[in-house]
Scaffold this active site. Structure first.
Site, PDB file in Angstrom:
ATOM      1  CE  LYS A  35     -10.121  62.338 -14.481  1.00 35.84           C
ATOM      2  NZ  LYS A  35     -11.158  61.511 -15.097  1.00 35.84           N
ATOM      3  NE  ARG A 133      -8.948  53.813 -11.966  1.00 31.42           N
ATOM      4  CZ  ARG A 133      -9.695  54.919 -12.016  1.00 31.42           C
ATOM      5  NH1 ARG A 133     -10.733  54.986 -12.834  1.00 31.42           N
ATOM      6  NH2 ARG A 133      -9.417  55.957 -11.249  1.00 31.42           N
ATOM      7  CE1 TYR A 273     -31.614  55.878 -41.782  1.00 32.95           C
ATOM      8  CE2 TYR A 273     -30.935  57.342 -40.009  1.00 32.95           C
ATOM      9  CZ  TYR A 273     -30.832  56.912 -41.328  1.00 32.95           C
ATOM     10  OH  TYR A 273     -29.940  57.531 -42.176  1.00 32.95           O
ATOM     11  CG  MET A 321     -23.788  60.542 -37.877  1.00 29.11           C
ATOM     12  SD  MET A 321     -22.772  59.920 -39.227  1.00 29.11           S
ATOM     13  CE  MET A 321     -22.815  58.153 -38.912  1.00 29.11           C
TER      14      MET A 321
END
Length: 382
Positions: A35, A133, A273, A321
């Site tokens: 998965k 769950r 940044y 990014m």
């Protein structure tokens, strides 16, 4: 081809599966978790190798994952670990995917879909023994098994499944909790048998429990992270060796890029940044075309180190990014433009850190580090 990429070593996948098989009881089946695109390493590649190694089941989390495998000639049984929606039930039949079910409404809906398609389908009954769950509670399992076997003519109870919450912990309290979960599961199985119903395959152990609690391997184990080369949390290689359980895992993925530019920065100049890092002295900064859109998470900065030519260098300022900046020091003759940069990978392939090292530095787990790599990071299978 973009230089920021992930290298996946298929021989290491095979090695890990063989190592896992060597620890199993002789009658225990193997359900390999593929998965989440094989934990970021490529579901199809892992599925092909697992199938070649005699793996009976493959664990998936979405219908789409199963369809992709079937469309690429994967014939092993597919076990869907997450719930599907009513409009997806048709695809379970079409692509022969085994669902985990536990509530009468969805069971009834699936039975009707199977009847419409003139087919009989296997299902696993999910039991919640303490994970909190999906799954019915242990005391409800016998009645649900009876409902599947006696009220649904088109369904076959192929197995009963549960999942442990803290089997990767070695604290006394959590070991006790895992054993309590196992007792609840065994109670559910006994209740099913008491009704004269065959529970089918009993499976409760994923990576951690399969190794740390061999007595809980039962009929099938469902390894995940250990296929991809990492020990689950506190169930380390050393911990297992102390209990005479020998298993040698190899990380299968390397995340790498290249130095595309080297710029000189003077003392007092800032990087990236927010101006979160200012040069304390003159230095050179290597620009790397990899950022958080690739899966190099922003929280990895500042402080994460990369490997260039066998030496560690720190990322400076915030990861952007699409790019990050690495401090290589002034006039460093060991680093040149176009040199390979390794973020994490197998240490025998030149990395100084693997995904688990990165995870430990950032307060997460190796699973997240690998599955965070985005689709634009091309996987090169070698």
């Amino acid at each position: 081809m973009r230089c920021t990429k992930a290298i996946v070593y298929k021989d290491f996948i095979r090695h890990n599966i063989q190592q896992i098989k060597s620890t199993l009881n002789c009658k225990t089946k193997l359900c390999c978790a593929v998965k989440a695109d094989g934990y970021g390493c490529g579901s199809l590649t892992t599925a092909q190798i697992a199938q070649e190694e005699g793996c009976e089941y493959l664990a998936i989390a979405t219908i789409d994952e199963g369809i992709e495998l079937r469309n690429n000639n994967i014939s092993a049984k597919l076990l869907l670990l997450s719930l599907c929606t009513p409009d997806e039930l048709e695809y379970l039949c079409k692509y022969n995917i085994t669902p985990t079910l536990y509530d009468s409404q969805l069971v009834k809906d699936f039975d009707k879909v199977c009847e419409k398609n003139s087919t009989t389908q296997d299902v696993f009954l999910a039991v919640d023994t303490g994970m909190g769950r999906i799954g019915c509670y242990a005391e409800e399992a016998p009645s649900m098994a009876k409902f599947i076997c006696q009220e649904c003519k088109n369904l076959n109870l192929a197995g009963v499944i549960t999942h442990f919450a803290v089997s990767d912990s070695i604290s006394d309290a959590n070991i006790k909790y895992t054993k309590e979960q196992a007792k609840r599961f065994e109670s559910a199985i006994d209740g099913i048998k008491a009704l004269g119903i065959d529970p089918g395959i009993r499976t409760c152990a994923s990576s951690a429990a399969a190794m740390a609690f061999p007595e809980l391997q039962m009929d099938m184990v469902r390894p995940g992270i250990i296929i991809y080369g990492y020990y689950p949390d506190q169930i380390t290689k050393q911990y297992l060796a102390e209990r005479n359980i020998e298993i040698d895992l190899k990380p299968v993925m390397q995340f790498e890029s290249q130095v595309v530019s080297i710029k000189h920065f003077k003392k007092g100049m800032s990087i990236s940044y927010g101006r979160t890092w200012v040069c304390p002295e003159d230095t050179d900064i290597a620009i790397i075309p990899a950022g958080y859109a690739d899966g190099l998470l922003r929280r990895n900065s500042p402080g994460m180190e990369v490997t260039i030519n066998g030496k560690p260098y720190p990322i400076r300022g915030r990861i952007c990014m699409d790019q990050c900046m690495v401090d290589i020091g002034q006039n460093n003759k060991d680093v040149k433009r176009w040199d390979k940069v390794i973020f994490f990978g197998p240490k025998e392939k030149g990395a100084l850190k693997d995904a688990n090292d990165v995870a430990n530095e950032t307060g997460t787990i190796s699973y997240e580090v690998m599955t965070s790599l985005s689709k634009r990071v091309v996987r090169h299978i070698v």
